[in-house]
Write an enzyme that holds these catalytic residues in place. Structure first.
Site, PDB file in Angstrom:
ATOM      1  N   SER A 249       0.818  -1.213   0.000  1.00 45.70           N
ATOM      2  CA  SER A 249       0.000   0.000   0.000  1.00 45.70           C
ATOM      3  C   SER A 249       0.853   1.265   0.000  1.00 45.70           C
ATOM      4  O   SER A 249       0.316   2.361  -0.089  1.00 45.70           O
ATOM      5  CB  SER A 249      -0.929  -0.010   1.218  1.00 45.70           C
ATOM      6  N   CYS A 338       4.869 -11.410  12.390  1.00 46.88           N
ATOM      7  CA  CYS A 338       5.955 -10.844  13.214  1.00 46.88           C
ATOM      8  C   CYS A 338       5.401 -10.294  14.527  1.00 46.88           C
ATOM      9  O   CYS A 338       6.033  -9.479  15.181  1.00 46.88           O
ATOM     10  CB  CYS A 338       6.738  -9.792  12.442  1.00 46.88           C
TER      11      CYS A 338
END
Ligand code: SAH
Length: 394
Positions: A249, A338
């Site tokens: 994005s 993560c």
């Protein structure tokens, strides 16, 4: 005499197991008025020695242990010795690249300190009051220990805020960094922007997973979601992938990706860079009936803390479900999280749920983790953040 931090009864147990953090709620009293970052002696309620630790009065993690050995003296020599050890270990762990993490906080017994090397440029993060207090010693020692003169600070703002430390960025020694530092990882070149890139400029921690993608990439059509500057894409194409669609994005991240494509001499016709939300783009690709032979999902941290686990789990499930629908039979899915708050077991359950809901069958080929220069101290499981699975659709 060092200041003394005395724990509430029973709160010495985690330190006795060499877990390095003392939470604010475990502290009974602090004597000797230690300054921020000063070394305190941590004692159990009955007065026995537990650890030498850095005092962090503004943080919920009120102290971080340097050492569990009473005879140790936490001085400049001690700090330098830890730095030297951490740097020496990397020489045995990391090959074939000029970008690596030299120091990784708790895992190297230097809580809150990160030092990354990009060629001859060092980038440092001081993320806790303890290492902040030793800043001058660390800045003085690093060029000597590494042979790198140029040292730049990119201390993460949010972590410093939690420690009550001001945000800091800037050149600490030598020259200001070049706008794009060219690193070479196993023959693949990447341009790294240490001034405004993510983390200290690049996802060094994915190195060994990039190698794994390259290992399987030849001849495959690749979809790389959350591609940032194209790390996985470029590694796959250099290893002979047939084509790649990469989604992010962020416009600036994709500019970096196009630069990486160019400096590796890759054909523009083989790489499609898509500026879009991955959630929307996956829906569109599913609607178009597209298929890929190798998909990478490496999203940002969906769960910044344990409070966000439920919402994050739904987001991980959704992207994995869509990706599995796009995966050709015989295709490989490299899927990552993560978020420290999402453990290995939970992540595997989420992905298994996505496999079931997608109505496909998949084998787990491997578990994946951060590269060997991002170790986790066995007594500090919070240090494990990056986890991944390699699935094969059967
Ligand atoms: N895989 C990358 C690192 C990914 S970091 C690498 O190996 O280098 C996460 C990336 O996700 C960032 O580049 C960020 O711009 C992008 N991102 C965050 N939310 C997104 C969304 N909803 N859709 C697409 N990209 C997104």
């Amino acid at each position: 005499m060092a200041a003394v931090l005395t724990l509430k009864p029973g709160k010495e147990r985690s330190l006795a197991r060499r877990h390095p953090w003392v939470y604010a709620g475990a502290v009974a009293r602090v004597e000797g008025a230690p300054a921020k970052g000063e070394t305190v002696q941590v004692r159990a309620a009955d007065g026995h020695f537990c650890a030498w630790a850095a005092y962090s009065p503004d943080s919920l993690t009120r102290a971080r242990a340097w050492s569990f050995t009473q005879a140790d003296r936490i001085d400049a020599e001690w700090i330098e010795a830890r730095l030297a050890e951490a740097i020496a270990r990397r020489a045995t762990l990391v090959r074939g690249t000029d970008a690596m993490r030299l120091v990784f906080g708790e895992a190297d017994r230097l809580p809150g300190l990160v030092v990354d090397r990009y060629r001859d440029q060092l980038v440092v993060q001081f993320l806790a009051a303890g290492v902040e207090a030793w800043r001058d010693v660390i800045v003085g020692a690093l060029p000597r220990l590494t042979g790198c003169r140029d040292l730049y600070e990119r201390s993460d703002a949010a972590a410093r805020e939690r420690e009550g430390l001001p945000v800091r960025e800037g050149t600490l020694a030598g020259q200001a960094p070049a706008a794009a530092i060219r690193i070479d990882e196993a023959g693949v070149r990447y341009a790294v922007d240490v001034l405004s890139g993510h983390k200290t400029g690049f996802y060094i921690d994915q190195r060994e997973n990039r190698a794994m993608v390259a290992w399987y990439a030849a001849g495959r059509s690749v979809l790389n979601c959350f591609c940032y500057t194209g790390g996985f894409t470029i590694a796959a194409l250099k290893a002979g992938a047939a084509s790649a669609v990469s989604i992010d994005s962020s416009g600036p991240a994709l500019d970096g990706a196009r630069l990486n494509q160019k400096i590796n001499g890759l054909d523009e016709a083989d790489c499609e860079w898509v500026e879009a939300s991955v959630f929307d783009a996956l829906n569109r690709l599913v609607a178009e009936g597209r298929r890929f032979d190798l998909i990478v999902l490496d999203p940002p941290k969906f769960a910044p803390s344990s409070h966000h686990v439920d919402r994050a789990a739904r987001a991980y499930k959704e992207i994995n479900l869509k990706a599995l629908r796009l995966l050709a039979p015989g295709g490989l899915l490299f899927t990552f999280s993560c978020s420290s708050a999402i453990g290995v077991d939970l992540f595997q359950k989420i992905v298994a749920g996505a496999v079931f809901d997608a109505g496909v069958e998949a084998q787990m080929i491997r578990r994946l983790q951060a590269g060997s220069d991002h170790p986790m101290m066995m007594t500090h499981p919070e240090g494990e953040y990056l986890k991944g699975l390699l699935l094969l659709r059967v």
